[in-house]
Structure formats: C-alpha cells, structure tokens
Design a protein around this motif. Sequence first.
Motif, PDB file in Angstrom:
ATOM      1  N   PHE A 116       0.846  -1.195   0.000  1.00  0.00           N
ATOM      2  CA  PHE A 116       0.000   0.000   0.000  1.00  0.00           C
ATOM      3  C   PHE A 116       0.882   1.245   0.000  1.00  0.00           C
ATOM      4  N   CYS A 117       0.636   2.143  -0.970  1.00  0.00           N
ATOM      5  CA  CYS A 117       1.387   3.388  -1.103  1.00  0.00           C
ATOM      6  C   CYS A 117       0.404   4.543  -0.933  1.00  0.00           C
ATOM      7  N   PRO A 118       0.360   5.198   0.231  1.00  0.00           N
ATOM      8  CA  PRO A 118      -0.672   6.212   0.503  1.00  0.00           C
ATOM      9  C   PRO A 118      -0.798   7.289  -0.559  1.00  0.00           C
ATOM     10  N   TYR A 119       0.326   7.842  -0.996  1.00  0.00           N
ATOM     11  CA  TYR A 119       0.302   8.957  -1.939  1.00  0.00           C
ATOM     12  C   TYR A 119      -0.356   8.558  -3.259  1.00  0.00           C
ATOM     13  N   GLN A 120      -0.173   7.308  -3.666  1.00  0.00           N
ATOM     14  CA  GLN A 120      -0.706   6.833  -4.938  1.00  0.00           C
ATOM     15  C   GLN A 120      -2.046   6.112  -4.796  1.00  0.00           C
ATOM     16  N   ASP A 121      -2.288   5.480  -3.642  1.00  0.00           N
ATOM     17  CA  ASP A 121      -3.406   4.545  -3.537  1.00  0.00           C
ATOM     18  C   ASP A 121      -4.616   5.040  -2.773  1.00  0.00           C
ATOM     19  N   THR A 122      -4.467   6.039  -1.900  1.00  0.00           N
ATOM     20  CA  THR A 122      -5.642   6.476  -1.147  1.00  0.00           C
ATOM     21  C   THR A 122      -6.684   7.048  -2.097  1.00  0.00           C
ATOM     22  N   ASP A 123      -7.945   6.762  -1.842  1.00  0.00           N
ATOM     23  CA  ASP A 123      -9.022   7.336  -2.643  1.00  0.00           C
ATOM     24  C   ASP A 123      -9.234   8.795  -2.221  1.00  0.00           C
ATOM     25  N   ILE A 124      -9.542   9.637  -3.202  1.00  0.00           N
ATOM     26  CA  ILE A 124      -9.840  11.038  -2.906  1.00  0.00           C
ATOM     27  C   ILE A 124     -11.355  11.201  -2.882  1.00  0.00           C
ATOM     28  N   GLY A 125     -11.873  11.710  -1.773  1.00  0.00           N
ATOM     29  CA  GLY A 125     -13.316  11.834  -1.599  1.00  0.00           C
ATOM     30  C   GLY A 125     -13.917  12.942  -2.446  1.00  0.00           C
ATOM     31  N   LYS A 126     -15.246  12.996  -2.441  1.00  0.00           N
ATOM     32  CA  LYS A 126     -15.965  13.966  -3.264  1.00  0.00           C
ATOM     33  C   LYS A 126     -15.759  15.392  -2.738  1.00  0.00           C
ATOM     34  N   PRO A 127     -15.443  16.347  -3.605  1.00  0.00           N
ATOM     35  CA  PRO A 127     -15.300  17.742  -3.167  1.00  0.00           C
ATOM     36  C   PRO A 127     -16.664  18.435  -3.090  1.00  0.00           C
ATOM     37  N   GLU A 128     -16.715  19.519  -2.343  1.00  0.00           N
ATOM     38  CA  GLU A 128     -17.903  20.371  -2.289  1.00  0.00           C
ATOM     39  C   GLU A 128     -17.625  21.639  -3.082  1.00  0.00           C
ATOM     40  N   PHE A 129     -18.677  22.230  -3.642  1.00  0.00           N
ATOM     41  CA  PHE A 129     -18.489  23.464  -4.401  1.00  0.00           C
ATOM     42  C   PHE A 129     -19.773  24.290  -4.396  1.00  0.00           C
ATOM     43  N   LYS A 130     -19.611  25.587  -4.687  1.00  0.00           N
ATOM     44  CA  LYS A 130     -20.738  26.511  -4.805  1.00  0.00           C
ATOM     45  C   LYS A 130     -20.763  27.080  -6.211  1.00  0.00           C
ATOM     46  N   LEU A 131     -21.962  27.538  -6.634  1.00  0.00           N
ATOM     47  CA  LEU A 131     -22.153  28.075  -7.977  1.00  0.00           C
ATOM     48  C   LEU A 131     -22.592  29.535  -7.925  1.00  0.00           C
ATOM     49  N   THR A 132     -22.105  30.321  -8.859  1.00  0.00           N
ATOM     50  CA  THR A 132     -22.647  31.664  -9.101  1.00  0.00           C
ATOM     51  C   THR A 132     -22.803  31.842 -10.609  1.00  0.00           C
ATOM     52  N   VAL A 133     -23.847  32.571 -11.003  1.00  0.00           N
ATOM     53  CA  VAL A 133     -24.139  32.795 -12.420  1.00  0.00           C
ATOM     54  C   VAL A 133     -23.979  34.278 -12.718  1.00  0.00           C
ATOM     55  N   SER A 134     -23.326  34.605 -13.846  1.00  0.00           N
ATOM     56  CA  SER A 134     -23.103  36.005 -14.222  1.00  0.00           C
ATOM     57  C   SER A 134     -24.417  36.681 -14.613  1.00  0.00           C
ATOM     58  N   GLU A 135     -24.395  38.013 -14.677  1.00  0.00           N
ATOM     59  CA  GLU A 135     -25.608  38.763 -14.996  1.00  0.00           C
ATOM     60  C   GLU A 135     -26.132  38.443 -16.387  1.00  0.00           C
ATOM     61  N   ASP A 136     -25.229  38.204 -17.339  1.00  0.00           N
ATOM     62  CA  ASP A 136     -25.691  37.892 -18.689  1.00  0.00           C
ATOM     63  C   ASP A 136     -26.053  36.424 -18.871  1.00  0.00           C
ATOM     64  N   LYS A 137     -25.949  35.623 -17.798  1.00  0.00           N
ATOM     65  CA  LYS A 137     -26.341  34.204 -17.797  1.00  0.00           C
ATOM     66  C   LYS A 137     -25.486  33.338 -18.715  1.00  0.00           C
ATOM     67  N   ARG A 138     -24.346  33.856 -19.177  1.00  0.00           N
ATOM     68  CA  ARG A 138     -23.514  33.107 -20.114  1.00  0.00           C
ATOM     69  C   ARG A 138     -22.321  32.429 -19.436  1.00  0.00           C
ATOM     70  N   THR A 139     -22.061  32.781 -18.169  1.00  0.00           N
ATOM     71  CA  THR A 139     -20.914  32.237 -17.437  1.00  0.00           C
ATOM     72  C   THR A 139     -21.343  31.753 -16.054  1.00  0.00           C
ATOM     73  N   THR A 140     -20.924  30.553 -15.699  1.00  0.00           N
ATOM     74  CA  THR A 140     -21.141  30.023 -14.347  1.00  0.00           C
ATOM     75  C   THR A 140     -19.778  29.779 -13.707  1.00  0.00           C
ATOM     76  N   THR A 141     -19.606  30.260 -12.481  1.00  0.00           N
ATOM     77  CA  THR A 141     -18.338  30.109 -11.764  1.00  0.00           C
ATOM     78  C   THR A 141     -18.505  29.112 -10.629  1.00  0.00           C
ATOM     79  N   LEU A 142     -17.579  28.150 -10.541  1.00  0.00           N
ATOM     80  CA  LEU A 142     -17.588  27.138  -9.485  1.00  0.00           C
ATOM     81  C   LEU A 142     -16.482  27.461  -8.481  1.00  0.00           C
ATOM     82  N   TYR A 143     -16.827  27.425  -7.206  1.00  0.00           N
ATOM     83  CA  TYR A 143     -15.860  27.647  -6.125  1.00  0.00           C
ATOM     84  C   TYR A 143     -15.724  26.321  -5.373  1.00  0.00           C
TER      85      TYR A 143
END
Length: 287
Positions: A116-143
Amino acid sequence: MRSSAAPCIVILFFTLSASGSYPKAQNVTWKSTNFKTILTWQPKPSSDYSYTVEFSALGGDKQKNTHCIRTFGTVCDLSSSLTDLKTCYTAEVSSVPLPGATSDLIEFPYTRSPRFCPYQDTDIGKPEFKLTVSEDKRTTTLYVTDPLTAIFKDDRQLNIRDIYSDQLQYFVTYRKNKSTGKKDKTSKSNVIEITGLDRGESYCFNVQAFIPSRNGDKDKGELSITQCTNDDQSFFKVYSVGVIAAAIFLILLLIGLIVAVTVVCYKCREKAPKTRNEESESPLRDV
C-alpha cells in the motif's frame, strides 16, 4: 500405574493445546480515503486467540500500533502510523494467544497484506463546491473546497492541496439540464469559470479531484454531488399552449359552477315560505 498416568495425560493435553496452531487471518485489505487508512481482515477471532498487527515501510523495521496488539477486532486504523506518505507499506496480521496464555510456537501464523502506497493509492473523496451565475447568464463560476484529510501537521488538519500541491487539479463535467450530452473542463484553480453557456438554460455540474501523476483509475477522485443552476425558461416555454388552454378552461368552469350554485341558492331562499317571526317583523300596511 493408573493414578500416576492420569496427571501425565492432563499435562500432555494442555501442552498440545498451548503449542497448537491458530487460524490465519484472511482477506487482509487496505481501505483508505483521504489518507484515513484502515487495515481490515477476517474472521472474527474465537475465545481461544486474538490478533496483533505489525507494519513496516519497504526496507524498514517492523512496528506495532498500540491499539492493534492482541485485539479481538478485525480492523486497525493506521492513519497516524503511516507517516511517510510517499513510501509504500506492508502489514502482517498474526494470530496470537490470549494475554496470559503461553505457547511453544516460535513464530505465530500470520497473513501479509498487499503493498500500500498512501500517496498513490488512497481514494480522494468527493469535493464540495458553490455556484454563481453572471448577470448575462452566459458564465457560471464554481468555487471548489479542497477535501480535508486525516493527516495533521502542527495541530492543523491538512487538505488534499496541502499534500498534492500543484499536482492537484479539478475535473468538471457539465451538461444542460435534462440532457445527456456532456462537456468537460480541467482546472488547476479552485475557482473555475465555465463560459459560453446558452442564456436561459439550466446547467448541471459535477466536480472531482484530478491528479495526473497517479496511475490507472486512481487519477480521479470520487464524483461530487450534482448541482444545477436555476432554470430561467419562460412560462410559455415550459408549458405547451394546449396545457395552458386546458388550465384556463378548468378555472373558468370552476368559477361558472360557483356562480351558478350561488344564484340557485339565492332563488331558493327567496321562494321559501316566511316563518312567523319573519311575518311579525314585517311593517303594517295602511288601511
């Protein structure tokens, strides 16, 4: 002769029991997510023996975790013991006698884990993120928020970016709501802009950690929960003309029924014979 032979038989029986072998552990497996690393095995021990875990880095000396010595469990948390995340480890699960018991065995039966090699083998869990939409509705930004790990340094809990540094990227997949066609984008930043979106459309997004230096199916982490932007479609675009017409007809029909019932009830009340109290309250006519 009989009286002297009986004690010898009893002594011989206990000697054989103490020096007998114990069942080996089976299915010794590593389970690790965000460097929370657990060694598991089977079966549950009987009342005759217990388990002891020893681990070692490749080429290093064997070590023991104080919580996994003569244990009756089948799990051992080695998260804090595997201190060099970039090296590889193996572990041995030995079947040993109970505390206070003795045995003539020089080496207890054991089962060795896979590498077992931790750096290579550990699973990476699901990240959390938030969304914002621009005024012209053409761009969505993920944080995106970097997932925390089970590793602490200087009394601070490290996240996956603290460990993988500039090797960590995020892989975004997105699609129009209620559509199966997908697009993707890779970013080294936690702030990810998705541009060129169609105005008035709802889009759905998923994010997962991406570490290109890891091999095979370990280069991507667990997929995040899906998040969608608000649907700004007009009322007439969502519902067909037929549905709208049917709704209007039902509303008018309901109003008509209420008016008809009210009129009928009023007429019935006017035609009903007056009671004595109502007649006595009527004004007297002039003779």
